[in-house]
Design a protein around this motif. Structure first.
Motif, PDB file in Angstrom:
ATOM      1  N   PHE A 265     -17.197  -5.507 119.083  1.00 53.32           N
ATOM      2  CA  PHE A 265     -16.434  -6.303 118.129  1.00 53.32           C
ATOM      3  C   PHE A 265     -15.677  -5.345 117.218  1.00 53.32           C
ATOM      4  N   ASP A 266     -14.479  -5.725 116.852  1.00 50.90           N
ATOM      5  CA  ASP A 266     -13.704  -4.951 115.875  1.00 50.90           C
ATOM      6  C   ASP A 266     -13.279  -5.916 114.768  1.00 50.90           C
ATOM      7  N   ILE A 267     -14.185  -6.165 113.839  1.00 53.23           N
ATOM      8  CA  ILE A 267     -13.939  -7.134 112.765  1.00 53.23           C
ATOM      9  C   ILE A 267     -13.079  -6.479 111.693  1.00 53.23           C
ATOM     10  N   GLN A 268     -11.891  -7.032 111.491  1.00 48.86           N
ATOM     11  CA  GLN A 268     -10.933  -6.455 110.547  1.00 48.86           C
ATOM     12  C   GLN A 268     -10.515  -7.497 109.509  1.00 48.86           C
ATOM     13  N   PRO A 269     -10.189  -7.050 108.291  1.00 49.93           N
ATOM     14  CA  PRO A 269      -9.678  -7.997 107.287  1.00 49.93           C
ATOM     15  C   PRO A 269      -8.271  -8.467 107.639  1.00 49.93           C
ATOM     16  N   VAL A 270      -8.008  -9.752 107.450  1.00 48.39           N
ATOM     17  CA  VAL A 270      -6.667 -10.303 107.604  1.00 48.39           C
ATOM     18  C   VAL A 270      -6.125 -10.544 106.199  1.00 48.39           C
ATOM     19  N   LEU A 271      -4.983  -9.914 105.900  1.00 43.73           N
ATOM     20  CA  LEU A 271      -4.440  -9.948 104.547  1.00 43.73           C
ATOM     21  C   LEU A 271      -3.303 -10.955 104.421  1.00 43.73           C
ATOM     22  N   SER A 272      -3.204 -11.567 103.266  1.00 47.12           N
ATOM     23  CA  SER A 272      -2.099 -12.479 102.968  1.00 47.12           C
ATOM     24  C   SER A 272      -0.800 -11.696 102.882  1.00 47.12           C
ATOM     25  N   LYS A 273       0.254 -12.187 103.545  1.00 44.97           N
ATOM     26  CA  LYS A 273       1.548 -11.509 103.497  1.00 44.97           C
ATOM     27  C   LYS A 273       2.191 -11.610 102.120  1.00 44.97           C
ATOM     28  N   GLN A 274       1.809 -12.642 101.373  1.00 45.98           N
ATOM     29  CA  GLN A 274       2.422 -12.852 100.056  1.00 45.98           C
ATOM     30  C   GLN A 274       1.943 -11.836  99.023  1.00 45.98           C
ATOM     31  N   ASN A 275       0.614 -11.653  98.922  1.00 42.66           N
ATOM     32  CA  ASN A 275       0.097 -10.777  97.871  1.00 42.66           C
ATOM     33  C   ASN A 275      -0.884  -9.716  98.379  1.00 42.66           C
ATOM     34  N   MET A 276      -1.008  -9.583  99.701  1.00 43.58           N
ATOM     35  CA  MET A 276      -1.844  -8.552 100.327  1.00 43.58           C
ATOM     36  C   MET A 276      -3.316  -8.640  99.906  1.00 43.58           C
ATOM     37  N   THR A 277      -3.785  -9.846  99.607  1.00 40.09           N
ATOM     38  CA  THR A 277      -5.203 -10.044  99.326  1.00 40.09           C
ATOM     39  C   THR A 277      -5.895 -10.539 100.601  1.00 40.09           C
ATOM     40  N   LEU A 278      -7.226 -10.424 100.626  1.00 38.17           N
ATOM     41  CA  LEU A 278      -7.992 -10.783 101.817  1.00 38.17           C
ATOM     42  C   LEU A 278      -8.011 -12.291 102.025  1.00 38.17           C
ATOM     43  N   ASP A 279      -7.635 -12.743 103.228  1.00 41.87           N
ATOM     44  CA  ASP A 279      -7.714 -14.168 103.572  1.00 41.87           C
ATOM     45  C   ASP A 279      -9.014 -14.499 104.312  1.00 41.87           C
ATOM     46  N   TYR A 280      -9.363 -13.664 105.308  1.00 46.09           N
ATOM     47  CA  TYR A 280     -10.588 -13.858 106.096  1.00 46.09           C
ATOM     48  C   TYR A 280     -10.755 -12.628 106.976  1.00 46.09           C
ATOM     49  N   PHE A 281     -11.795 -12.600 107.795  1.00 51.28           N
ATOM     50  CA  PHE A 281     -12.018 -11.506 108.748  1.00 51.28           C
ATOM     51  C   PHE A 281     -11.810 -12.032 110.168  1.00 51.28           C
ATOM     52  N   GLU A 282     -11.335 -11.139 111.037  1.00 50.11           N
ATOM     53  CA  GLU A 282     -11.084 -11.550 112.423  1.00 50.11           C
ATOM     54  C   GLU A 282     -11.434 -10.423 113.383  1.00 50.11           C
ATOM     55  N   ASN A 283     -11.989 -10.797 114.521  1.00 49.53           N
ATOM     56  CA  ASN A 283     -12.259  -9.844 115.592  1.00 49.53           C
ATOM     57  C   ASN A 283     -10.953  -9.479 116.294  1.00 49.53           C
ATOM     58  N   LYS A 284     -10.603  -8.194 116.283  1.00 52.83           N
ATOM     59  CA  LYS A 284      -9.340  -7.734 116.882  1.00 52.83           C
ATOM     60  C   LYS A 284      -9.546  -7.080 118.251  1.00 52.83           C
TER      61      LYS A 284
END
Length: 300
Positions: A265-284
């Motif tokens: 698994f490669d769990i990475q943070p997914v960031l909001s494009k608007q303010n670059m804050t964390l939205d959720y984590f996703e397996n990449k």
């Protein structure tokens, strides 16, 4: 529950003592689970749905099955690495998901730091013929044909007709979509053509735990375990292990790679494009499987 809705159950005070939620949910349910996890600071592991359900600003939500955007990005990078010099044709049908796939590919072409790929898009009806494909192929040069649709019947028809053209000396390799995992590529109509597709959950089932699960299913249910059995077992094993290791600090270790069972698994943070804050984590993490004549030729 026959007496309570999902929303009512997730509001029960019993959840105050819960440290981890693992869900196999529908599109309509994912938002309920994500919001409940955020409200109570409980990690929620979405084991099956390749969709975040509109979740944002939620450091407790993990998508294990990569989203369509992540799948398309992985496909794009794979093609850049192995097929960037080949002519590339995207065969697609009309539809909203097909338009999303095209938009993702176009976004990656605009924003890639490597050499951008040149895609030729060809729209087909569901009853397309060999002759409609033939005009975009060559007998002297290998063409990479991408199935730009998640529709399995479209994919099967595309592979069958490209395999028929291969017998006429047309040179082609076909890149499929994640919905192709589980398609019966050992049938004679697919013979001859090289088939590639991505999956986040490749398991050869030759390790000790996998063979034990297979044996248990054979003995007690007289059946073969599905891929979802292994995924459910693995996700539960992995995150319960992390819970035992880190206790209340598990939310800070959702990306931890130290425990592994079947797959990486490669769990990475997914960031909001608007303010670059964390939205959720996703397996990449994606595996690429290469098939020919019903046999896996390689896993990348």
């Amino acid at each position: 529950s026959a007496k309570e809705t999902l929303a009512q159950q997730l509001n029960n005070p019993e959840l105050d003592s819960v440290s981890l939620i693992i869900v196999h949910c529908s599109s309509a349910e994912v938002k309920f689970f994500a919001e409940a996890g955020l409200k109570r600071n409980i990690p929620v592991i979405n084991a099956n749905l390749p969709n975040e359900g509109g979740t944002s600003g939620n450091p407790f939500f993990v998508v294990i099955n990569p989203t369509l955007r992540t799948q398309c990005e992985g496909i794009y990078k794979y093609i850049q690495k192995y097929y960037s010099l080949d002519p590339i044709v995207v065969f697609r049908r009309k539809g909203q998901l097909e338009d999303r796939i095209k938009t993702y590919f176009e976004d990656f072409t605009k924003n890639t730091v490597a050499v951008p790929l040149k895609f030729k898009y060809v729209e087909l009806t569901d009853s397309f013929t060999v002759n409609q494909l033939k005009e975009h192929l060559d007998t002297t040069e290998q063409t990479l044909c991408i199935a730009g649709s998640l529709d399995e019947n479209f994919g099967k028809r595309l592979v069958q007709q490209l395999a028929a053209l291969k017998k006429q000396k047309y040179l082609a390799t076909v890149m499929g979509m994640p919905t192709w995992d589980g398609m019966p590529f050992n049938k004679p109509e697919y013979k001859g053509i090289e088939i590639i597709y991505s999956t986040p959950f490749y398991n050869a089932r030759i390790d000790k735990v996998s063979t034990s699960i297979v044996a248990s299913f054979n003995k007690t249910m007289f059946a073969r375990p599905s891929d979802m059995v292994f995924r459910g077992y693995e996700v539960t094993w992995r995150y319960v292990k992390l819970l035992l290791l880190y206790g209340k600090d598990i939310a800070s270790n959702l990306t931890n790679k130290q425990v592994k069972l079947f797959t990486d698994f490669d769990i990475q943070p997914v960031l909001s494009k608007q303010n670059m804050t964390l939205d959720y984590f996703e397996n990449k993490k994606l595996y690429f499987l290469k098939w020919q004549d019903g046999i896996i030729k390689g896993v990348y």
